[in-house]
Motif scaffolding. Structure first.
Motif, PDB file in Angstrom:
ATOM      1  N   ARG A  70      93.871   7.138  87.817  1.00 14.27           N
ATOM      2  CA  ARG A  70      93.700   5.726  87.488  1.00 14.27           C
ATOM      3  C   ARG A  70      93.896   5.459  85.998  1.00 14.27           C
ATOM      4  O   ARG A  70      93.586   4.384  85.509  1.00 14.27           O
ATOM      5  N   ASP A  71      94.439   6.445  85.279  1.00 15.66           N
ATOM      6  CA  ASP A  71      94.607   6.287  83.832  1.00 15.66           C
ATOM      7  C   ASP A  71      95.943   5.611  83.545  1.00 15.66           C
ATOM      8  O   ASP A  71      96.928   6.235  83.150  1.00 15.66           O
ATOM      9  N   LEU A  72      95.938   4.311  83.755  1.00 22.32           N
ATOM     10  CA  LEU A  72      97.145   3.508  83.617  1.00 22.32           C
ATOM     11  C   LEU A  72      96.846   2.285  82.764  1.00 22.32           C
ATOM     12  O   LEU A  72      95.903   1.534  83.036  1.00 22.32           O
ATOM     13  N   CYS A  73      97.649   2.090  81.730  1.00 23.86           N
ATOM     14  CA  CYS A  73      97.549   0.906  80.882  1.00 23.86           C
ATOM     15  C   CYS A  73      98.850   0.117  81.027  1.00 23.86           C
ATOM     16  O   CYS A  73      99.934   0.659  80.787  1.00 23.86           O
ATOM     17  N   VAL A  74      98.749  -1.136  81.451  1.00 21.24           N
ATOM     18  CA  VAL A  74      99.934  -1.983  81.598  1.00 21.24           C
ATOM     19  C   VAL A  74      99.847  -3.136  80.595  1.00 21.24           C
ATOM     20  O   VAL A  74      98.768  -3.646  80.300  1.00 21.24           O
ATOM     21  N   VAL A  75     101.005  -3.516  80.074  1.00 23.55           N
ATOM     22  CA  VAL A  75     101.079  -4.536  79.042  1.00 23.55           C
ATOM     23  C   VAL A  75     102.182  -5.517  79.405  1.00 23.55           C
ATOM     24  O   VAL A  75     103.313  -5.101  79.715  1.00 23.55           O
ATOM     25  N   GLY A  76     101.887  -6.817  79.399  1.00 26.12           N
ATOM     26  CA  GLY A  76     102.933  -7.766  79.734  1.00 26.12           C
ATOM     27  C   GLY A  76     102.503  -9.205  79.570  1.00 26.12           C
ATOM     28  O   GLY A  76     101.347  -9.504  79.224  1.00 26.12           O
ATOM     29  N   ASP A  77     103.454 -10.089  79.824  1.00 24.50           N
ATOM     30  CA  ASP A  77     103.234 -11.530  79.692  1.00 24.50           C
ATOM     31  C   ASP A  77     103.990 -12.216  80.816  1.00 24.50           C
ATOM     32  O   ASP A  77     105.225 -12.207  80.844  1.00 24.50           O
ATOM     33  N   ALA A  78     103.261 -12.816  81.760  1.00 24.79           N
ATOM     34  CA  ALA A  78     103.909 -13.478  82.897  1.00 24.79           C
ATOM     35  C   ALA A  78     104.852 -14.579  82.448  1.00 24.79           C
ATOM     36  O   ALA A  78     105.844 -14.883  83.119  1.00 24.79           O
ATOM     37  N   SER A  79     104.590 -15.180  81.289  1.00 25.03           N
ATOM     38  CA  SER A  79     105.439 -16.267  80.791  1.00 25.03           C
ATOM     39  C   SER A  79     106.789 -15.765  80.300  1.00 25.03           C
ATOM     40  O   SER A  79     107.673 -16.574  79.987  1.00 25.03           O
ATOM     41  N   GLN A  80     106.949 -14.460  80.201  1.00 26.51           N
ATOM     42  CA  GLN A  80     108.234 -13.895  79.772  1.00 26.51           C
ATOM     43  C   GLN A  80     108.938 -13.162  80.911  1.00 26.51           C
ATOM     44  O   GLN A  80     109.773 -12.290  80.673  1.00 26.51           O
TER      45      GLN A  80
END
Length: 571
Positions: free
Chosen positions: A245-255
């Protein structure tokens, strides 16, 4: 300066620091435009390495472009975490496939196709179909969408009603082309780009020893631009993780601007539902743009699913975005070019200025206008107009015809030649290469309207060839011309976004709510590229148009936040 764990955290804001200190377990960074997400990612990884939470060789940072992966690697090296792997999904899968194939299958891994075009051409020959290059390109895009969406050919055929078919092909022909393409590929022992992910996923699922080794190698995963992940990439990531479970996600739905290629922002937005104990951090402090630009971006995305509310960190008052309207596309290009000249004369550097647009063909008039005023430019993410294959073919055909055709009206001579190459007065109601080809030919047709009265066919082609021969690589100090898609991840002090009329933004073939929403997000990406100054413009009449345009609905929505500049501008 010596890098310490404390120094890695010292330069972060409160929310970035929360993300950096959440080293174990699921983490979701909702990171708006200009909020320092790359800094947060790299400092988080480096902090994990520095504190001993991570062994560098067990961390995998994933992104979507080679440029972004290279930037991550460079920053991680500077922060003392050079041993961390930072790759694209495809590069990571390809490395694993090359390693495991000899042990699992035997021999070397199959050769990857450079592109699908040639093999699709062979498939067309086998089916006795005559298809032009543009249709073959659109077929290649359909295959890529089908595979990244995790669909077999039968599943694709069953759900095709929601998609426009390439060229003038019917469903039976599209399916036959895809089946024949896959058969020829298998016979020749080749794989395509998407097969790399499919093959690696299949190998992990089928071979417990492969799954064990992959999961032993990498324990901690970080995925940048998570709003762009496709079902195929999401499934492969799940296989890489296993039950960890060692998962880091990064994002922006507006992009999210690549839905047409299979990207799904719901994986980002639903992350807290899949991992109920996830650390969720909202990065909304914008360090890039002035308050008026941030306000315009917020206004555009207000109320949209997953939209963040940006807050400008800059204390600079800034100027409101300017809105210009012009009489024609050529007037718009010349107006923008003149504004750029004034900026440069006022001390701005050309490399700090960009002109963004919706489709590649819009660069043609900008090239002419900037060339006329002596401003150097470079085109990002697309070939120069006269380097496009369809344009080269058109120039050659027009030149050949001009030797023998005399005495006809220029419009008739040029249009007859371009019709033989696929141009028509009515634009095709589709997206992709067929539409791009039409736009390119239509741009040449538009030059007829700009020709002086009495211009002969031969004189017209002489000028066209001079335009073609006069192209040269711009200097490094140059204004950037780019589509909004290719501008993602970049920024400039001054940004002009042109062509903001109905039919361009949103594009004419965006008919559904979801398609129009994607056009909104695309404009949001364009707006948030600007640091200090933003100019938005549209023209009332396009090339080869007899009726006027309307300004984009998106301009109307953000109009209250912008300062109008002048009235209708002439050519």
């Amino acid at each position: 300066m010596t890098i310490t764990a404390a120094s890695l955290l010292a330069g972060l804001d409160d929310q970035q620091r929360v993300a950096a200190e959440a080293l174990i377990g699921p983490v979701c960074m909702l990171a708006g435009a200009g909020t320092g997400k790359t800094r947060a990612i790299t400092h988080r990884i480096a902090y994990g390495v520095m504190t001993g939470a991570y062994a560098p060789n067990r961390v995998m940072a994933l992104t979507f472009t080679s440029r972004a992966a290279a930037e991550l690697r460079g920053r991680l090296r500077q922060l003392g975490a050079g041993g961390v792997a930072a790759r694209t999904f495809h590069a990571a899968a390809m490395s694993q496939l090359n390693y495991f194939w000899p042990h699992v299958v035997g021999g070397v891994a199959p050769r990857i196709l450079d592109g699908k075009g040639r093999l699709l051409g062979h498939a067309a020959e086998a089916l006795h179909l005559k298809l032009d290059t543009a249709t073959l390109r659109d077929l290649a895009a359909e295959i890529e969408w089908r595979k990244t969406s995790g669909l077999g050919i039968d599943q694709y055929a069953a759900g095709i009603a929601s998609r426009s078919l390439p060229g003038r092909l019917d469903l039976e022909q599209v399916v036959a082309m895809q089946q024949t393409y896959e058969r020829l590929k298998d016979e020749r022992k080749q794989i395509d780009f998407e097969d790399v992910l499919l093959a690696m996923a299949g190998m992990i699922e089928a071979e417990p020893s492969v799954a064990l080794q992959v999961r032993e190698q990498y324990r901690f995963f970080v995925v940048d631009e998570y709003q762009d992940v496709s079902p195929l990439q999401h499934d492969l990531l799940a296989l890489w993780l296993g039950d960890r479970r060692d998962l880091c996600v990064v994002g922006d739905a507006s992009q999210t601007i690549y839905s047409f290629a299979g990207a799904r922002s719901d994986y980002l937005l639903d992350f807290p539902k899949r991992y109920e104990d996830a650390t969720v951090v909202r990065l909304e402090q914008n360090y890039r743009s002035t308050p008026p630009i941030v306000a315009a971006a917020n206004q555009l995305m207000r109320g949209r699913p997953g939209a963040l509310t940006l807050h400008a960190a800059s204390a600079e008052v800034g100027v409101d975005p300017q809105v210009h309207d012009y009489a024609s596309d050529m007037a718009e290009a010349r107006g923008v070019a003149q504004h750029i000249v004034e900026l440069i004369e006022g001390g701005a550097k050309p490399e700090d200025i960009a002109v963004l647009f919706r489709v590649n063909v819009q660069a043609a008039l900008l090239e002419t206008a900037l060339g006329d005023v002596g401003v150097s430019y470079q085109i990002r993410g697309a070939k120069r107009f006269f380097d496009l294959q369809e344009v080269k073919q058109a120039v050659m055909s027009l030149r050949a015809a001009s030797v023998s055709i005399m005495g006809e009206p220029l419009f008739k001579s040029v249009s007859d030649v371009l019709r033989s190459l696929g141009w028509s007065q009515t634009a095709p109601e589709t997206r992709g290469a067929v539409r791009d080809r039409w736009e390119s030919l239509n741009a040449i047709m538009g030059l007829v309207d700009q020709a002086a009265p009495g211009t002969t066919f031969r004189a017209f082609t002489d000028e066209l060839m001079e335009r073609q021969a006069g192209q040269h690589e711009p200097t490094v100090s140059a204004v950037t011309l780019a589509t909004m898609h290719s501008a993602k991840g970049l920024e400039w002090d001054v940004v002009f976004v042109i062509g903001l009329s109905e039919g361009l933004v949103p594009i004419s073939y965006a008919s559904t709510f979801d398609q129009i929403d994607e056009e909104r997000r695309l404009l949001y990406v364009g707006i948030t590229r600007a640091r200090k100054r933003l100019a938005l413009s549209w023209s009332r009449l396009g090339q080869q148009q007899r009726s006027g345009r309307e300004r984009s609905r998106f301009l109307t929505e953000i109009g209250s936040r912008t300062a109008r500049a002048g009235g209708v501008r002439g050519a």
